[in-house]
Motif scaffolding. Structure first.
Motif, PDB file in Angstrom:
ATOM      1  N   GLN A   2      -5.805  37.235  19.737  1.00  0.00           N
ATOM      2  CA  GLN A   2      -5.778  36.315  20.854  1.00  0.00           C
ATOM      3  C   GLN A   2      -4.728  35.254  20.762  1.00  0.00           C
ATOM      4  OE1 GLN A   2      -9.878  35.376  20.698  1.00  0.00           O
ATOM      5  NE2 GLN A   2     -10.373  36.804  22.218  1.00  0.00           N
ATOM      6  N   GLU A   3      -4.595  34.710  19.561  1.00  0.00           N
ATOM      7  CA  GLU A   3      -3.463  33.625  19.188  1.00  0.00           C
ATOM      8  C   GLU A   3      -2.239  34.027  19.507  1.00  0.00           C
ATOM      9  OE1 GLU A   3      -2.297  30.268  16.137  1.00  0.00           O
ATOM     10  OE2 GLU A   3      -4.274  31.348  15.918  1.00  0.00           O
ATOM     11  N   TYR A   4      -1.805  35.103  18.730  1.00  0.00           N
ATOM     12  CA  TYR A   4      -0.687  35.824  19.186  1.00  0.00           C
ATOM     13  C   TYR A   4      -0.221  36.066  20.648  1.00  0.00           C
ATOM     14  CZ  TYR A   4      -0.527  36.954  14.130  1.00  0.00           C
ATOM     15  OH  TYR A   4      -0.547  36.892  12.668  1.00  0.00           O
ATOM     16  N   ALA A   5      -1.486  36.578  21.493  1.00  0.00           N
ATOM     17  CA  ALA A   5      -1.111  36.903  22.593  1.00  0.00           C
ATOM     18  C   ALA A   5      -1.026  35.674  23.720  1.00  0.00           C
ATOM     19  CB  ALA A   5      -2.319  37.826  23.290  1.00  0.00           C
ATOM     20  N   GLY A   6      -1.214  34.372  23.092  1.00  0.00           N
ATOM     21  CA  GLY A   6      -0.972  33.125  23.757  1.00  0.00           C
ATOM     22  C   GLY A   6      -2.324  32.902  24.641  1.00  0.00           C
ATOM     23  N   ARG A   7      -3.096  33.291  23.986  1.00  0.00           N
ATOM     24  CA  ARG A   7      -4.545  32.816  24.515  1.00  0.00           C
ATOM     25  C   ARG A   7      -5.199  31.817  23.634  1.00  0.00           C
ATOM     26  NH1 ARG A   7      -6.796  38.695  26.428  1.00  0.00           N
ATOM     27  NH2 ARG A   7      -4.989  39.268  27.635  1.00  0.00           N
ATOM     28  N   PRO A   8      -4.734  30.617  23.295  1.00  0.00           N
ATOM     29  CA  PRO A   8      -5.371  29.710  22.357  1.00  0.00           C
ATOM     30  C   PRO A   8      -7.058  29.516  22.579  1.00  0.00           C
ATOM     31  CG  PRO A   8      -3.814  28.587  23.525  1.00  0.00           C
ATOM     32  CD  PRO A   8      -3.681  29.941  24.036  1.00  0.00           C
ATOM     33  N   GLU A   9      -7.366  29.157  23.663  1.00  0.00           N
ATOM     34  CA  GLU A   9      -8.622  28.793  24.196  1.00  0.00           C
ATOM     35  C   GLU A   9      -9.357  30.234  23.889  1.00  0.00           C
ATOM     36  OE1 GLU A   9      -6.394  28.448  26.281  1.00  0.00           O
ATOM     37  OE2 GLU A   9      -5.809  26.414  26.843  1.00  0.00           O
ATOM     38  N   GLU A  10      -9.315  31.140  24.222  1.00  0.00           N
ATOM     39  CA  GLU A  10     -10.075  32.379  23.689  1.00  0.00           C
ATOM     40  C   GLU A  10     -10.133  32.505  22.167  1.00  0.00           C
ATOM     41  OE1 GLU A  10      -9.021  35.875  25.673  1.00  0.00           O
ATOM     42  OE2 GLU A  10      -8.860  35.133  27.565  1.00  0.00           O
ATOM     43  N   SER A  11      -8.925  32.217  21.447  1.00  0.00           N
ATOM     44  CA  SER A  11      -8.949  32.418  20.102  1.00  0.00           C
ATOM     45  C   SER A  11      -9.956  31.518  19.613  1.00  0.00           C
ATOM     46  CB  SER A  11      -7.706  32.160  19.751  1.00  0.00           C
ATOM     47  OG  SER A  11      -7.624  32.034  18.256  1.00  0.00           O
ATOM     48  N   LEU A  12     -10.025  30.213  20.082  1.00  0.00           N
ATOM     49  CA  LEU A  12     -10.832  29.049  19.462  1.00  0.00           C
ATOM     50  C   LEU A  12     -12.221  29.337  19.434  1.00  0.00           C
ATOM     51  CD1 LEU A  12     -10.991  26.176  18.421  1.00  0.00           C
ATOM     52  CD2 LEU A  12     -11.071  25.396  20.683  1.00  0.00           C
ATOM     53  N   ARG A  13     -12.678  29.981  20.693  1.00  0.00           N
ATOM     54  CA  ARG A  13     -13.979  30.579  20.949  1.00  0.00           C
ATOM     55  C   ARG A  13     -14.437  31.434  20.133  1.00  0.00           C
ATOM     56  NH1 ARG A  13     -12.529  29.570  26.485  1.00  0.00           N
ATOM     57  NH2 ARG A  13     -12.378  31.760  26.781  1.00  0.00           N
ATOM     58  N   THR A  14     -13.366  32.498  19.711  1.00  0.00           N
ATOM     59  CA  THR A  14     -13.947  33.677  19.080  1.00  0.00           C
ATOM     60  C   THR A  14     -13.791  33.264  17.465  1.00  0.00           C
ATOM     61  OG1 THR A  14     -12.436  34.918  20.523  1.00  0.00           O
ATOM     62  CG2 THR A  14     -12.965  35.797  18.392  1.00  0.00           C
ATOM     63  N   CYS A  15     -12.959  32.146  16.983  1.00  0.00           N
ATOM     64  CA  CYS A  15     -13.174  31.703  15.728  1.00  0.00           C
ATOM     65  C   CYS A  15     -14.320  31.265  15.671  1.00  0.00           C
ATOM     66  CB  CYS A  15     -11.918  30.287  15.426  1.00  0.00           C
ATOM     67  SG  CYS A  15     -10.454  31.272  14.720  1.00  0.00           S
ATOM     68  N   GLN A  16     -15.010  30.256  16.511  1.00  0.00           N
ATOM     69  CA  GLN A  16     -16.084  29.484  16.542  1.00  0.00           C
ATOM     70  C   GLN A  16     -17.365  30.629  16.377  1.00  0.00           C
ATOM     71  OE1 GLN A  16     -15.993  27.093  19.872  1.00  0.00           O
ATOM     72  NE2 GLN A  16     -15.029  25.256  18.954  1.00  0.00           N
ATOM     73  N   GLU A  17     -17.036  31.557  17.012  1.00  0.00           N
ATOM     74  CA  GLU A  17     -18.387  32.737  17.015  1.00  0.00           C
ATOM     75  C   GLU A  17     -18.285  33.298  15.515  1.00  0.00           C
ATOM     76  OE1 GLU A  17     -19.456  36.799  19.289  1.00  0.00           O
ATOM     77  OE2 GLU A  17     -17.988  35.878  20.021  1.00  0.00           O
TER      78      GLU A  17
END
Length: 685
Positions: free
Chosen positions: A595-610
């Motif tokens: 997600q971070e590679y794809a330019g979606r940092p907010e989604e990446s942050l939520r996924t990391c927290q999960e």
């Protein structure tokens, strides 16, 4: 100075702590070490190590002289002594690649499994380039063997032992041996017989020495014969030998014939069957199995042979013996002439069966948590059981040369393939149990190659597929990915012919992994997809989830982030259904990365927290720390350095000093599952 030792037949003519005779030869050899070579005389720097050659017939004491020379000059070589034997007991030259591997093992230098002769020899030369070492190469069959192993380091010294000249190696300093001087020969005789019989009849002793042509091996046998007969005079033995009257026979052959015919029939049978011992190395179990007698009785007989000069005792924590190379041809000829082929084959089969059972016991002692293994171990005879895992590991280490030689011999024989398969299977399992796959990789490569030979000879497609997968895995781990890919494809064909879904799926996944390593991401994803289809058809959900992850990895490398995200979500769903919390956390972590590679940092942050929460449930502290670091990186990208610092400090607190700032542990390994084990048709395995 440390002494690096590789298996050798260095049964020296040093008795009661003192070497006998060869004063002139030793003086000349020591002088040759410091003497200017041809390169020095011509004004060039010596490109390679100095080579001293000790040449002589088997039984002339050539190895003994080499060992004494090594003992006298070893302190000049601070990096130690390397020893290797270049011929099998039957005279077959040992491949240079195998000798070089043994020498590198002694030096504790890793060498890639499956590397060819030139590559291994080059690694050895590089390892010796900065060392000052002494090499003893015993029983060289030809100059090519020695030349391939010569260090390109003039500060090293090579002492070679051979039956003749080493033509082709420049500036070799030869020392050709005849018999001992009379005084030393008589003293050698007296050490066996006692001084009284020599003193009362010195002329008879000199006559016996003359009959033996002062050859150390013949004198040792003569001394053993006299020691076993306290009432026999030295003159009696000299007369016996003179009466033989066979001018074609060597003195050693005549004395051996007398010693052999003097043995009781059971002992004579054991002695000639020792020619079957792998690598000429014998222990009580080997002798017991060959002769079909008790282990204690076999050990007593072996000790008697040592006293008679027919065997050499090996300096080892375990009782081990060595068949002298000079006697091996005569023992083999006796076995072939006096024992029927069926009897020899039966003795060999008994020896292999005993080896298989010892290997089973060696492995079972490590499986302390398995009730089945404990039950099987208790069902074995007490003589086959090891007291603890450490004793089993020591036995495996000490018997390793004989075990590997046994495997090579039984495969080359071709008549006992069922036993060969069981032996190879148990040898692999014992090595992995005690040493681990990585440490035993070089030996395992050779054993898997033998498994492949048997499988191809017998048309066993399942075992052929397993051997090819094992060899390809070792190729892949050592960077020979192209070679591994060829073997994986061949293993796939063999698995399909055997109708073996496990081997087929493993091969397809491995083909995909090889393409991934080679940078062909489209083919990698395609092959992972084929393996996935088979896993789904067989409802192997855990493996299917893992393959979704591998497909996602291939898409990520290719920059297809949308397809990678879909595959990771499928993998997460599969792990959730299987209840694999740790795998789900790792897959979520990889999803966040994409997600971070794809330019979606907010989604990446939520996924990391999960993912952090699932890692906490899995009690995987290292994964939690890695995820906190990834969260910190994402927060920094989002412009929140305070929160990023908080997550980074949390990671550092979890791992303490183990994790330096900025390090991110690898979260998802791309390594394949466990190697395809060798399977045997035998229920015992």
């Amino acid at each position: 100075m440390t002494d690096q030792v590789v298996d050798t037949d260095a049964s020296v003519l040093v008795e009661e702590g003192r070497f006998l005779g060869r004063t002139r030869e030793l003086k000349d050899l020591c002088a040759d070490i410091g003497r200017a070579g041809l390169d020095t005389l011509s004004g060039r720097k010596a490109p390679r190590a100095r080579v001293l050659l000790i040449a002589g017939r088997p039984g002339s004491g050539r190895t003994a002289l080499a060992e004494e020379l090594v003992r006298q000059v070893a302190d000049r070589y601070e990096d130690g002594v390397l020893r290797a034997r270049l011929s099998e007991p039957d005279g077959t030259p040992v491949p240079v690649e195998r000798v070089a591997r043994e020498l590198l093992t002694a030096l504790e230098v890793p060498v890639p499994p499956g590397a060819d002769e030139d590559e291994v020899a080059q690694v050895l030369r590089e390892a010796l380039a900065e060392r000052r070492m002494l090499m003893l190469l015993d029983d060289a069959a030809d100059a090519g063997q020695v030349d391939a192993l010569l260090p390109e380091a003039p500060q090293c010294l090579v002492v070679a032992v051979s039956g003749g000249p080493l033509t082709g190696i420049s500036d070799v300093r030869p020392c050709t041996l005849g018999g001992l001087d009379t005084k030393s020969a008589v003293e050698l005789l007296s050490r066996h017989t006692g001084s009284v019989r020599i003193t009362v009849d010195p002329r008879a002793a000199e006559g016996l020495v003359e009959e033996c042509q002062a050859q150390p091996a013949a004198l040792r046998l003569a001394g053993g014969w006299l020691a076993a007969r306290p009432k026999a005079a030295v003159a009696d033995l000299a007369k016996h030998l003179h009466a033989e009257g066979d001018d074609a026979a060597t003195p050693l052959a005549r004395v051996f014939r007398l010693a052999y015919t003097s043995l009781p029939a059971p002992a004579a049978r054991i002695l000639r069957l020792l020619s079957l011992a792998p690598a000429g190395l014998v222990d009580p179990h080997t002798a017991s199995a060959l002769a079909g007698c008790s282990v204690s009785g076999a050990r007593t007989t072996l000790d008697d042979f040592v006293a008679l000069g027919l065997l050499h005792a090996v300096d080892s924590p375990l009782p081990q013996y060595e068949v002298p190379a000079c006697l091996h041809p005569m023992l083999k000829a006796l076995a072939e002439s006096q024992d029927r082929p069926a009897e020899i084959q039966l003795a060999r089969a008994r020896m292999l069966e005993r080896t298989v059972r010892l290997l089973q016991s060696c492995r079972a002692i490590t499986e302390t948590d398995s009730p089945q293994a404990r039950e099987k171990l208790l069902g074995m005879p007490r003589s086959l059981r090891f007291p603890n895992p450490r004793a089993a590991a020591e036995w495996l280490r000490l018997r390793r040369p004989a075990l590997l030689a046994s495997a090579r011999l039984v495969v080359a024989d071709g008549e006992l393939d069922t036993l060969a398969r069981r032996l190879l299977s148990q040898l692999v399992r014992a090595m992995v149990a005690h040493w681990g796959t990585q440490a035993a990789a070089a030996d395992l490569y050779g054993v898997h190659g033998l498994v492949l030979d048997v499988a191809e000879r017998r048309g066993l497609h399942r075992e052929r597929a397993a051997a090819l997968l094992n060899l390809a895995d070792l190729d892949a781990r050592t960077g020979r990915t192209t070679e591994a890919l060829v073997r994986y494809r061949t293993a796939l064909d063999a698995g399909r012919r055997a109708n073996d879904p496990y081997a087929t799926a493993r091969a397809m996944e491995s083909v995909g992994g090889a393409h991934l390593e080679l940078g062909d991401y489209d083919r990698a994803a395609d092959w992972f997809g084929r393996a996935l289809a088979q896993r789904l058809a067989r409802e192997e959900r855990a493996d299917a989830a893992r393959l979704y992850g591998r497909i996602a990895t291939a898409h990520t490398y290719a920059g297809r982030y949308g397809e990678a995200l879909r595959s990771w979500r499928a993998a997460i769903a599969g792990y959730r259904k299987e209840g694999d919390v740790a795998a789900q956390a790792r897959a979520l972590s990889e999803l966040a990365r994409v997600q971070e590679y794809a330019g979606r940092p907010e989604e990446s942050l939520r996924t990391c927290q999960e993912a952090v929460e699932w890692a906490r449930r899995a009690e995987d502290v290292r994964l939690q720390a890695a995820l906190h670091l990834r969260t910190a990186d994402t927060l920094e990208h989002l412009g929140d350095p305070v929160a990023a610092a908080l997550h980074r400090s949390t990671a550092e607190r979890m791992l303490g000093e183990e994790l330096q700032e900025g390090d991110t542990p690898e979260i998802l390994s791309e390594q394949d599952a466990n190697a395809c084990e060798i399977r045997s048709a035998s229920a015992e395995d």
